[in-house]
Design a protein around this motif. Structure first.
Motif, PDB file in Angstrom:
ATOM      1  N   GLN A  43       0.844  -1.183   0.000  1.00 60.35           N
ATOM      2  CA  GLN A  43       0.000   0.000   0.000  1.00 60.35           C
ATOM      3  C   GLN A  43       0.886   1.242   0.000  1.00 60.35           C
ATOM      4  OE1 GLN A  43      -2.105   0.679   3.790  1.00 60.35           O
ATOM      5  NE2 GLN A  43      -0.915  -1.032   4.626  1.00 60.35           N
ATOM      6  N   LEU A  44       0.294   2.352  -0.450  1.00 64.27           N
ATOM      7  CA  LEU A  44       1.028   3.618  -0.394  1.00 64.27           C
ATOM      8  C   LEU A  44       1.166   4.061   1.051  1.00 64.27           C
ATOM      9  CD1 LEU A  44      -0.441   5.755  -3.326  1.00 64.27           C
ATOM     10  CD2 LEU A  44       1.920   4.992  -3.081  1.00 64.27           C
ATOM     11  N   ARG A  45       2.298   4.619   1.383  1.00 60.68           N
ATOM     12  CA  ARG A  45       2.487   5.143   2.729  1.00 60.68           C
ATOM     13  C   ARG A  45       1.595   6.375   2.913  1.00 60.68           C
ATOM     14  NH1 ARG A  45       6.770   2.687   5.225  1.00 60.68           N
ATOM     15  NH2 ARG A  45       8.387   1.779   3.861  1.00 60.68           N
TER      16      ARG A  45
ATOM     17  N   PRO B 123       4.620   9.680   3.280  1.00 61.97           N
ATOM     18  CA  PRO B 123       5.863   9.265   2.602  1.00 61.97           C
ATOM     19  C   PRO B 123       7.099   9.687   3.385  1.00 61.97           C
ATOM     20  CG  PRO B 123       4.326  10.214   1.035  1.00 61.97           C
ATOM     21  CD  PRO B 123       3.730  10.447   2.392  1.00 61.97           C
ATOM     22  N   TYR B 124       8.082   8.817   3.392  1.00 62.51           N
ATOM     23  CA  TYR B 124       9.291   9.061   4.175  1.00 62.51           C
ATOM     24  C   TYR B 124      10.091  10.230   3.611  1.00 62.51           C
ATOM     25  CZ  TYR B 124       8.876   4.751   6.883  1.00 62.51           C
ATOM     26  OH  TYR B 124       8.468   3.778   7.740  1.00 62.51           O
TER      27      TYR B 124
ATOM     28  N   LEU C 223      20.277  -3.160   4.692  1.00 56.61           N
ATOM     29  CA  LEU C 223      19.889  -2.800   6.054  1.00 56.61           C
ATOM     30  C   LEU C 223      19.501  -1.328   6.160  1.00 56.61           C
ATOM     31  CD1 LEU C 223      22.557  -4.767   8.122  1.00 56.61           C
ATOM     32  CD2 LEU C 223      20.178  -5.394   7.677  1.00 56.61           C
ATOM     33  N   ALA C 224      20.184  -0.464   5.424  1.00 57.66           N
ATOM     34  CA  ALA C 224      19.849   0.962   5.468  1.00 57.66           C
ATOM     35  C   ALA C 224      18.428   1.198   4.968  1.00 57.66           C
ATOM     36  CB  ALA C 224      20.850   1.765   4.637  1.00 57.66           C
ATOM     37  N   LEU C 225      18.051   0.504   3.900  1.00 56.86           N
ATOM     38  CA  LEU C 225      16.688   0.629   3.384  1.00 56.86           C
ATOM     39  C   LEU C 225      15.672   0.060   4.371  1.00 56.86           C
ATOM     40  CD1 LEU C 225      17.371  -0.336  -0.332  1.00 56.86           C
ATOM     41  CD2 LEU C 225      16.522   1.884   0.459  1.00 56.86           C
ATOM     42  N   ALA C 226      15.976  -1.105   4.935  1.00 56.66           N
ATOM     43  CA  ALA C 226      15.040  -1.751   5.859  1.00 56.66           C
ATOM     44  C   ALA C 226      14.871  -0.945   7.138  1.00 56.66           C
ATOM     45  CB  ALA C 226      15.519  -3.161   6.186  1.00 56.66           C
ATOM     46  N   TRP C 227      15.946  -0.382   7.633  1.00 57.02           N
ATOM     47  CA  TRP C 227      15.900   0.308   8.918  1.00 57.02           C
ATOM     48  C   TRP C 227      15.243   1.688   8.839  1.00 57.02           C
ATOM     49  CZ3 TRP C 227      21.374  -1.394  10.902  1.00 57.02           C
ATOM     50  CH2 TRP C 227      21.261  -2.677  11.433  1.00 57.02           C
ATOM     51  N   SER C 228      14.942   2.150   7.630  1.00 51.25           N
ATOM     52  CA  SER C 228      14.147   3.374   7.549  1.00 51.25           C
ATOM     53  C   SER C 228      12.740   3.147   8.090  1.00 51.25           C
ATOM     54  CB  SER C 228      14.079   3.877   6.102  1.00 51.25           C
ATOM     55  OG  SER C 228      13.415   2.937   5.268  1.00 51.25           O
ATOM     56  N   ASP C 229      12.322   1.891   8.169  1.00 50.83           N
ATOM     57  CA  ASP C 229      11.038   1.524   8.775  1.00 50.83           C
ATOM     58  C   ASP C 229      11.143   1.359  10.286  1.00 50.83           C
ATOM     59  OD1 ASP C 229       9.136   1.417   6.694  1.00 50.83           O
ATOM     60  OD2 ASP C 229      10.070  -0.396   5.928  1.00 50.83           O
ATOM     61  N   GLY C 230      12.329   1.469  10.840  1.00 51.83           N
ATOM     62  CA  GLY C 230      12.519   1.277  12.273  1.00 51.83           C
ATOM     63  C   GLY C 230      13.521   0.176  12.518  1.00 51.83           C
ATOM     64  N   ILE C 231      14.188   0.235  13.653  1.00 49.24           N
ATOM     65  CA  ILE C 231      15.255  -0.710  13.959  1.00 49.24           C
ATOM     66  C   ILE C 231      14.746  -2.136  14.080  1.00 49.24           C
ATOM     67  CG2 ILE C 231      15.072  -0.489  16.461  1.00 49.24           C
ATOM     68  CD1 ILE C 231      18.339  -0.594  14.417  1.00 49.24           C
ATOM     69  N   ASP C 232      13.442  -2.300  14.374  1.00 45.70           N
ATOM     70  CA  ASP C 232      12.894  -3.639  14.565  1.00 45.70           C
ATOM     71  C   ASP C 232      12.311  -4.218  13.288  1.00 45.70           C
ATOM     72  OD1 ASP C 232      10.830  -1.810  14.434  1.00 45.70           O
ATOM     73  OD2 ASP C 232       9.506  -2.990  15.739  1.00 45.70           O
ATOM     74  N   HIS C 233      12.444  -3.495  12.157  1.00 38.72           N
ATOM     75  CA  HIS C 233      11.783  -3.951  10.940  1.00 38.72           C
ATOM     76  C   HIS C 233      12.368  -5.244  10.390  1.00 38.72           C
ATOM     77  CE1 HIS C 233       9.731  -3.878   7.083  1.00 38.72           C
ATOM     78  NE2 HIS C 233      10.900  -4.073   6.498  1.00 38.72           N
ATOM     79  N   LEU C 234      13.626  -5.490  10.671  1.00 41.26           N
ATOM     80  CA  LEU C 234      14.291  -6.646  10.079  1.00 41.26           C
ATOM     81  C   LEU C 234      13.532  -7.936  10.348  1.00 41.26           C
ATOM     82  CD1 LEU C 234      16.845  -7.281   8.449  1.00 41.26           C
ATOM     83  CD2 LEU C 234      17.973  -7.832  10.597  1.00 41.26           C
TER      84      LEU C 234
ATOM     85  N   LEU D 266      15.195   3.885  -3.557  1.00 46.14           N
ATOM     86  CA  LEU D 266      14.828   4.873  -2.552  1.00 46.14           C
ATOM     87  C   LEU D 266      13.395   5.357  -2.733  1.00 46.14           C
ATOM     88  CD1 LEU D 266      18.151   6.936  -2.546  1.00 46.14           C
ATOM     89  CD2 LEU D 266      17.285   5.558  -0.642  1.00 46.14           C
ATOM     90  N   ALA D 267      12.988   5.560  -3.983  1.00 48.76           N
ATOM     91  CA  ALA D 267      11.623   6.026  -4.243  1.00 48.76           C
ATOM     92  C   ALA D 267      10.592   4.997  -3.816  1.00 48.76           C
ATOM     93  CB  ALA D 267      11.470   6.342  -5.736  1.00 48.76           C
ATOM     94  N   VAL D 268      10.853   3.720  -4.133  1.00 43.68           N
ATOM     95  CA  VAL D 268       9.910   2.668  -3.739  1.00 43.68           C
ATOM     96  C   VAL D 268       9.834   2.576  -2.215  1.00 43.68           C
ATOM     97  CG1 VAL D 268       9.434   0.190  -3.819  1.00 43.68           C
ATOM     98  CG2 VAL D 268      10.208   1.372  -5.878  1.00 43.68           C
ATOM     99  N   GLN D 269      10.975   2.612  -1.551  1.00 41.86           N
ATOM    100  CA  GLN D 269      10.991   2.512  -0.090  1.00 41.86           C
ATOM    101  C   GLN D 269      10.271   3.697   0.558  1.00 41.86           C
ATOM    102  OE1 GLN D 269      11.690   0.147   1.822  1.00 41.86           O
ATOM    103  NE2 GLN D 269      11.824   1.104   3.841  1.00 41.86           N
ATOM    104  N   ALA D 270      10.448   4.886  -0.007  1.00 40.45           N
ATOM    105  CA  ALA D 270       9.850   6.086   0.571  1.00 40.45           C
ATOM    106  C   ALA D 270       8.340   6.143   0.381  1.00 40.45           C
ATOM    107  CB  ALA D 270      10.495   7.330  -0.031  1.00 40.45           C
ATOM    108  N   LEU D 271       7.837   5.553  -0.708  1.00 40.41           N
ATOM    109  CA  LEU D 271       6.431   5.695  -1.057  1.00 40.41           C
ATOM    110  C   LEU D 271       5.571   4.475  -0.758  1.00 40.41           C
ATOM    111  CD1 LEU D 271       6.888   7.441  -4.537  1.00 40.41           C
ATOM    112  CD2 LEU D 271       6.282   8.534  -2.364  1.00 40.41           C
ATOM    113  N   VAL D 272       6.190   3.303  -0.700  1.00 38.58           N
ATOM    114  CA  VAL D 272       5.421   2.044  -0.636  1.00 38.58           C
ATOM    115  C   VAL D 272       5.674   1.333   0.682  1.00 38.58           C
ATOM    116  CG1 VAL D 272       5.081  -0.214  -1.696  1.00 38.58           C
ATOM    117  CG2 VAL D 272       5.457   1.808  -3.151  1.00 38.58           C
ATOM    118  N   LEU D 273       4.600   0.912   1.315  1.00 42.28           N
ATOM    119  CA  LEU D 273       4.675   0.109   2.534  1.00 42.28           C
ATOM    120  C   LEU D 273       4.394  -1.341   2.175  1.00 42.28           C
ATOM    121  CD1 LEU D 273       4.960  -0.170   5.595  1.00 42.28           C
ATOM    122  CD2 LEU D 273       2.514   0.329   5.777  1.00 42.28           C
ATOM    123  N   SER D 274       5.420  -2.191   2.208  1.00 43.08           N
ATOM    124  CA  SER D 274       5.299  -3.589   1.814  1.00 43.08           C
ATOM    125  C   SER D 274       5.212  -4.488   3.036  1.00 43.08           C
ATOM    126  CB  SER D 274       6.508  -3.998   0.959  1.00 43.08           C
ATOM    127  OG  SER D 274       6.485  -5.365   0.656  1.00 43.08           O
ATOM    128  N   GLU D 275       4.640  -5.661   2.846  1.00 44.15           N
ATOM    129  CA  GLU D 275       4.571  -6.628   3.926  1.00 44.15           C
ATOM    130  C   GLU D 275       5.924  -7.252   4.198  1.00 44.15           C
ATOM    131  OE1 GLU D 275       1.620  -9.649   3.811  1.00 44.15           O
ATOM    132  OE2 GLU D 275      -0.033  -8.263   3.480  1.00 44.15           O
TER     133      GLU D 275
END
Length: 464
Positions: free
Chosen positions: A73-75, A78-79, A122-133, A454-463
């Motif tokens: 889904q769209l965030r 956006p980040y 990890l840099a991309l994943a951790w933009s969602d928070g340190i526990d996102h991994l 970066l654009a996908v990570q900033a705009l899209v919230l994936s499962e």
């Protein structure tokens, strides 16, 4: 006695050289035009897939996806500043990787590339928070949720796996038993919870960069492998390495193929058996990995190994199927049972076949990025020319073409209607190899890859 060239001979040679240079320049210009057209097609395909998906959703013709063709889904927000660490890693990689490729020895370069891939992931994943991994693995439909049924009696669980398939979480019943057994084993030897499996998945998935580079080096030489490495590191597919189990599948398939390439080149029996063991496990990790065998098959065709290497490879490939069969899991029954659950599900089976037949390749386009789209026409054309001339095909085009054939076969089967952002990961890494056609340092194209991720990570919230 010496001979002197006549003015006529000199003029003829000069004219020939000029004609050759003109033909080469024309060929480069033609490749450049084809590449630019391919990038335009890449952008139009991605945009059209989202536009049509939006219309289908508004018409209530999409079953469950909030942002088709992605299962995401769209965030809502956006980040911006949260992307700063990932942007810094991207800038560093784009600036430094071409230098490392030119200056480092081969083995240190492989380690540096793996480290860079890990940092970028990890840099991309951790933009969602340190526990996102580990968070994606906490989903009740994921493999860890099914480990409880295995814990007391793994052999009994395996024997009854097909019969009790409907009792298990979504991803357990959608796959063969091996992924759940891997998570069970990690749970048994590790500290428990989902953090340890998440770490293993990311480490194995990112290590595929090394395995793919080793394969390319064996088929095409070190220079081509060096040109490939920066694009493997910066490929947008890393967005789904943290943390989808398919990243683990990517690592297993890539290392199996790399061992096959090593075995074929050195007549190495142990490498052949090891490669066979890894490749033989693929159909027991995911039914959708069967077409991935096109890639190691292409390696075998290119390398032409000795008969004893082929025999060792086949013996290794047979080990996992034989073991699972003797322990009570019959693979064809698993396929049939999984297909039955698929048909009655509220998800993939109810998605539009014709929309996702095209849109799934738009998702693949996102995973590989615009740099690969630009290089792909010339890479595939080089394979066609080699086939016509009956010469050895260039490795980048051969590997990318084999992986594309695998994705096409899977898409036509109709069982990959959506959620392919993770399913395509084991295939996409081999398609990225086509980017070796770019002339170093290619920082512009590396930056385009980074901006896409970066654009996908900033705009899209994936499962995942």
């Amino acid at each position: 006695m010496t001979t002197q060239e006549s003015p006529t001979d000199t003029a003829t040679d000069t004219a020939s050289d000029a004609a050759a240079r003109e033909a080469q320049s024309g060929s480069r210009a033609s490749r450049g035009r084809a590449g630019l057209v391919a990038v335009v097609v890449w952008a139009v395909l991605v945009a059209a897939a989202f536009a049509v998906g939006h219309l289908l959703r508004r018409a209530r013709l999409s079953s469950e996806d909030l942002l088709p063709p992605l299962h995401a889904q769209l965030r809502a927000d956006p980040y911006t500043w949260r992307m700063i660490p990932a942007v810094c890693v991207a800038v560093a990689c784009v600036a430094v990787l071409p230098v490392l490729v030119r200056r480092l020895a081969w083995r240190p370069l492989l380690l540096a590339s793996w480290a860079a891939t890990l940092a970028w992931t990890l840099a991309l994943a951790w933009s969602d928070g340190i526990d996102h991994l580990a968070r994606p693995l906490d989903n009740p439909g994921e493999y860890p949720a099914g480990v409880g049924a295995v814990r007391d009696d793994p052999l009994g669980w395996l024997r009854t796996f097909t019969d009790r398939l409907h009792d298990y979480p979504t991803h357990v019943r959608g796959h063969p038993p091996l992924p759940t057994l891997v998570v069970w084993a990690l749970d048994a030897v590790g500290p428990g919870g989902t953090t340890w499996p998440a770490i293993v998945i990311v480490l194995v998935g990112t290590s595929a960069v090394v395995a793919v580079a080793l394969t390319v080096r064996r088929l095409a030489g070190e220079e081509v492998a060096r040109r490939t490495l920066p694009f493997l590191v910066m490929a947008p597919l890393v967005l789904w390495i943290a943390t989808a189990m398919d990243a683990f599948f990517l690592g297993v398939g890539a290392w199996g193929t790399a061992l096959v390439a090593v075995a074929a080149g050195r007549d190495h029996i142990v490498a052949a058996v090891g490669g066979g063991l890894l490749l033989g496990s693929l159909p027991y990790l995911s039914y959708g990995l069967l077409p991935l065998f096109a890639v190691p098959a292409a390696v075998l065709i290119a390398c032409r190994p000795s008969a004893r290497v082929v025999v060792a490879l086949l013996c290794g490939c047979a080990a996992v199927p034989v073991a699972f069969t003797l322990l009570g899991f019959w693979w064809p029954d698993g396929v049939a049972a999984t297909y039955d659950t698929y048909r009655v599900s509220s998800g993939s089976a109810k998605r539009s076949y014709w929309y996702f037949l095209v849109a799934d390749f738009a998702v693949l386009a996102i995973l590989v990025g615009p740099a690969v789209a630009h290089a792909l026409p010339s890479s595939l054309a080089s394979v066609v020319r080699a086939a016509r001339a009956r010469t050895a095909p260039p490795a980048p085009g051969l590997l990318a073409g084999a992986a594309l054939l695998g994705t096409l076969a899977l898409a036509l089967s109709g069982v990959t209607r959506g959620e392919v952002e993770r399913i395509w990961v084991p295939y996409a890494a081999w398609i990225v190899v086509a980017a070796a056609r770019h002339t170093p340092p290619s920082r512009g194209w590396l930056a385009a890859q980074a901006v896409t991720a970066l654009a996908v990570q900033a705009l899209v919230l994936s499962e995942w």
